[in-house]
Each structure stands twice: as structure tokens, then as C-alpha cells.
Design a protein around this motif. Structure first.
Motif, PDB file in Angstrom:
ATOM      1  N   SER A 143      16.795 -35.671 -19.871  1.00  0.00           N
ATOM      2  CA  SER A 143      16.978 -34.722 -18.661  1.00  0.00           C
ATOM      3  C   SER A 143      15.448 -34.152 -19.618  1.00  0.00           C
ATOM      4  N   PHE A 144      14.552 -33.953 -17.923  1.00  0.00           N
ATOM      5  CA  PHE A 144      13.649 -33.390 -17.936  1.00  0.00           C
ATOM      6  C   PHE A 144      13.606 -31.859 -16.870  1.00  0.00           C
ATOM      7  N   PHE A 145      12.506 -31.072 -17.188  1.00  0.00           N
ATOM      8  CA  PHE A 145      12.694 -29.370 -16.659  1.00  0.00           C
ATOM      9  C   PHE A 145      11.457 -29.338 -16.192  1.00  0.00           C
ATOM     10  N   TRP A 146      10.590 -28.676 -15.172  1.00  0.00           N
ATOM     11  CA  TRP A 146       9.373 -27.208 -15.460  1.00  0.00           C
ATOM     12  C   TRP A 146      10.627 -26.426 -15.402  1.00  0.00           C
ATOM     13  N   TYR A 147       9.777 -25.520 -16.041  1.00  0.00           N
ATOM     14  CA  TYR A 147       9.999 -23.760 -15.992  1.00  0.00           C
ATOM     15  C   TYR A 147       8.728 -22.989 -15.815  1.00  0.00           C
ATOM     16  N   ARG A 148       8.650 -21.808 -15.131  1.00  0.00           N
ATOM     17  CA  ARG A 148       7.857 -21.241 -15.417  1.00  0.00           C
ATOM     18  C   ARG A 148       8.108 -19.945 -15.349  1.00  0.00           C
ATOM     19  N   GLN A 149       7.017 -19.486 -16.739  1.00  0.00           N
ATOM     20  CA  GLN A 149       7.259 -18.295 -17.267  1.00  0.00           C
ATOM     21  C   GLN A 149       5.952 -17.275 -17.112  1.00  0.00           C
ATOM     22  N   ASP A 150       6.309 -16.036 -16.501  1.00  0.00           N
ATOM     23  CA  ASP A 150       5.550 -15.164 -16.410  1.00  0.00           C
ATOM     24  C   ASP A 150       5.051 -13.964 -17.739  1.00  0.00           C
ATOM     25  N   CYS A 151       4.171 -13.493 -17.691  1.00  0.00           N
ATOM     26  CA  CYS A 151       3.507 -13.168 -18.628  1.00  0.00           C
ATOM     27  C   CYS A 151       4.865 -12.171 -19.490  1.00  0.00           C
ATOM     28  N   ARG A 152       5.194 -12.491 -21.026  1.00  0.00           N
ATOM     29  CA  ARG A 152       5.746 -11.759 -21.672  1.00  0.00           C
ATOM     30  C   ARG A 152       7.162 -11.524 -20.638  1.00  0.00           C
ATOM     31  N   LYS A 153       8.127 -12.703 -19.861  1.00  0.00           N
ATOM     32  CA  LYS A 153       8.907 -12.478 -19.453  1.00  0.00           C
ATOM     33  C   LYS A 153       9.692 -13.759 -19.869  1.00  0.00           C
ATOM     34  N   GLU A 154      10.969 -13.969 -19.141  1.00  0.00           N
ATOM     35  CA  GLU A 154      11.438 -15.405 -20.107  1.00  0.00           C
ATOM     36  C   GLU A 154      11.547 -15.811 -19.503  1.00  0.00           C
ATOM     37  N   PRO A 155      11.385 -17.419 -19.872  1.00  0.00           N
ATOM     38  CA  PRO A 155      11.311 -19.023 -18.434  1.00  0.00           C
ATOM     39  C   PRO A 155      12.644 -18.523 -17.776  1.00  0.00           C
ATOM     40  N   LEU A 160      13.813 -21.392 -14.636  1.00  0.00           N
ATOM     41  CA  LEU A 160      13.573 -22.878 -14.529  1.00  0.00           C
ATOM     42  C   LEU A 160      13.326 -23.116 -13.137  1.00  0.00           C
ATOM     43  N   LEU A 161      12.519 -23.916 -13.249  1.00  0.00           N
ATOM     44  CA  LEU A 161      12.182 -23.960 -11.609  1.00  0.00           C
ATOM     45  C   LEU A 161      12.349 -24.819 -10.578  1.00  0.00           C
ATOM     46  N   MET A 162      12.534 -26.296 -11.682  1.00  0.00           N
ATOM     47  CA  MET A 162      13.278 -27.349 -10.884  1.00  0.00           C
ATOM     48  C   MET A 162      13.571 -28.242 -12.339  1.00  0.00           C
ATOM     49  N   SER A 163      14.633 -28.961 -12.041  1.00  0.00           N
ATOM     50  CA  SER A 163      14.896 -30.472 -12.838  1.00  0.00           C
ATOM     51  C   SER A 163      13.688 -32.119 -12.087  1.00  0.00           C
ATOM     52  N   VAL A 164      13.742 -32.529 -12.889  1.00  0.00           N
ATOM     53  CA  VAL A 164      12.890 -33.609 -12.642  1.00  0.00           C
ATOM     54  C   VAL A 164      14.078 -35.238 -12.610  1.00  0.00           C
ATOM     55  N   SER A 187      26.207 -27.333 -18.389  1.00  0.00           N
ATOM     56  CA  SER A 187      26.380 -28.378 -19.393  1.00  0.00           C
ATOM     57  C   SER A 187      25.131 -29.027 -20.613  1.00  0.00           C
ATOM     58  N   GLY A 188      23.798 -28.108 -19.614  1.00  0.00           N
ATOM     59  CA  GLY A 188      22.612 -29.279 -20.502  1.00  0.00           C
ATOM     60  C   GLY A 188      22.346 -30.003 -18.962  1.00  0.00           C
ATOM     61  N   THR A 189      22.512 -30.770 -18.984  1.00  0.00           N
ATOM     62  CA  THR A 189      21.939 -32.160 -18.651  1.00  0.00           C
ATOM     63  C   THR A 189      21.749 -31.660 -17.207  1.00  0.00           C
ATOM     64  N   ASN A 190      20.880 -31.861 -16.021  1.00  0.00           N
ATOM     65  CA  ASN A 190      20.185 -32.050 -15.687  1.00  0.00           C
ATOM     66  C   ASN A 190      20.338 -30.718 -14.138  1.00  0.00           C
ATOM     67  N   TYR A 191      20.709 -29.386 -15.533  1.00  0.00           N
ATOM     68  CA  TYR A 191      21.243 -28.044 -14.906  1.00  0.00           C
ATOM     69  C   TYR A 191      20.163 -26.822 -15.438  1.00  0.00           C
ATOM     70  N   GLY A 192      19.319 -27.515 -16.495  1.00  0.00           N
ATOM     71  CA  GLY A 192      19.071 -26.370 -17.180  1.00  0.00           C
ATOM     72  C   GLY A 192      19.862 -25.162 -17.655  1.00  0.00           C
ATOM     73  N   TYR A 193      18.898 -24.471 -18.397  1.00  0.00           N
ATOM     74  CA  TYR A 193      18.903 -23.239 -18.820  1.00  0.00           C
ATOM     75  C   TYR A 193      18.962 -22.115 -18.619  1.00  0.00           C
ATOM     76  N   THR A 194      19.721 -20.871 -18.446  1.00  0.00           N
ATOM     77  CA  THR A 194      19.723 -19.774 -17.962  1.00  0.00           C
ATOM     78  C   THR A 194      19.449 -18.885 -19.113  1.00  0.00           C
TER      79      THR A 194
END
Lengths: 113, 111
Positions: B32-44, B46-50, A96-103
Motif C-alpha cells: 500500500s502506497f500513499f501521498w499525504y499532505r501536512q500543513d505547518c503544525r497540523k496533522e497529516p 491523505l492526499l491520494m492512494s497510489v 483496513s489500512g490497505t488502499n484506505y490510508g489513515y485518518t
């Protein structure tokens, strides 16, 4: 589950050629997006979709087309490749995007010569 | 003004250190707010929502200040495996749930 699958992983095109980058997800996610990532630029949104039959442009849509005929698939078409389209392309999906993020898929590394 | 801004770093820290990353966003309507982690030459990934109340996941703590439009990520007891680029991500409030990415902050944890 496979998650988000992108093909091909690598591609070299000649200027003016067309091609389709494939993206498929098996998580029944409604939201799908295409991003490109260039050095020093971060990820930029090309096109996105909030469901089958619904697509919209992102911040850098020129030179790309998309369609969403099924929930699972969201292909990205390069109409006439240009060297400026050399980039890493990521497809992503979300419940849904909100609070779930993207894969994200593992990306397609495209070089246009 | 860019929609999401981050200090690019790099941050070089020794193992066991605490490190904090900051991020600002320009659209006050974002939800909606997030932190993502990306390793070199890899896809982002999701680390955590905020969340507005702040949230913690093991050694990672995220904070959101809506009034200041500011997001932070704190990593305690850094591990070598934390070395990566950390992306601050905010949804595009005017276009469904598409995302705006910061350019990322590079972290290198050294022995």
C-alpha cells in the motif's frame, strides 16, 4: 462525525511524571496507531492495534504503553516522562489500512521539562 | 537504508508551475502506497492512494513503479494553497497495516 479526537492538545510534564494521551474514533475503524513527530525525523510509529484486544510495538515503543479494550479508544500511556519524549503525538485510525490510508487526529504537543 | 526516502527540498515554484516529487522505498513486499499532505503544525491528511496503474485526482497524478520501488507525485498548475509538506507513505509489510513515513518534501508556491 468527529473523526479521530485527541486530548489534550497541549501538555507540559515534569520529568518522571506519568500521563495518558487519549485517542477516540467514531468511524468503527479496526486499525489504530500512535506516531510521534520530531523535527527532521518524520513520523515514527510507537504502537499500533489491528483490533480490540490486539496491540503491537512499532519502531519506538520504549517508555510507552497502550491497550485497546474497545474499538473506539486507543490511549497511550507515558510511564515516566523524559525530556526525550518531548514531541508531537498523532493518533490515527483506518478501516483496513490497505488502499484506505489513515485518518489522523489533530495531535498532542507534549513538552517534558 | 531508510525504509522510505524523499528529497526534503524545499521546492520553490511560481504559481502555475508543474512540480514533481519522488520517493523510494526499501521493502519490496510493501503493498500500500500513499501521498499525504501536512500543513505547518497540523496533522497529516491523505492526499491520494497510489496504484500500480497510476492514478489522477484533478491536478495531482501519482505513479508507482514496483520494479524500481519508486513512487512519484506530479502537481500541475500549482496554486498558492498547495504550499505544504508532502509525505510519501508505504505500509509496513511485516506488521499489519501500520505505515512507514518519509520525512517529507517541502513545497512553497510563490505568487
Amino acid at each position: 462525525n468527529a473523526g479521530v479526537t485527541q486530548t489534550p492538545k497541549f501538555q507540559v510534564l515534569k520529568t518522571g511524571q506519568s500521563m495518558t494521551l487519549q485517542c477516540a474514533q467514531d468511524m468503527n475503524h479496526e486499525y489504530m496507531s500512535w506516531y510521534r513527530q520530531d523535527p527532521g525525523m518524520g513520523l515514527r510509529l510507537i504502537h499500533y492495534s489491528v483490533g480490540a484486544g490486539i496491540t503491537d510495538q512499532g519502531e519506538v515503543p520504549n517508555g510507552y504503553n497502550v491497550s485497546r479494550s474497545t474499538t473506539e479508544d486507543f490511549p497511550l500511556r507515558l510511564l515516566s516522562a523524559a525530556p526525550s519524549q518531548t514531541s508531537v503525538y498523532f493518533c490515527a485510525s483506518s478501516y483496513s489500512g490497505t488502499n484506505y490510508g489513515y485518518t489522523f487526529g489533530s495531535g498532542t504537543r507534549l513538552t517534558v521539562v | 537504508r531508510k525504509e522510505v526516502e524523499q528529497d526534503p527540498g524545499p521546492f520553490n515554484v511560481p504559481e502555475g508551475a508543474t512540480v514533481a516529487f519522488n520517493c523510494t522505498y526499501s521493502n519490496s513486499a510493501s503493498q500500500s502506497f500513499f501521498w499525504y499532505r501536512q500543513d505547518c503544525r497540523k496533522e497529516p491528511k491523505l492526499l491520494m492512494s497510489v496504484y500500480s496503474s497510476g492514478n489522477e485526482d484533478g491536478r495531482f497524478t501519482a505513479q508507482l513503479n514496483r520494479a524500481s520501488q519508486y513512487i512519484s507525485l506530479l502537481i500541475r498548475d500549482s496554486k498558492l494553497s498547495d504550499s505544504a509538506t508532502y509525505l510519501c507513505v508505504v505500509n509496513k509489510a511485516d506488521s499489519g497495516y501500520a505505515l512507514n513515513f518519509g520525512k517529507g518534501t517541502s513545497l512553497l508556491v510563490t505568487p
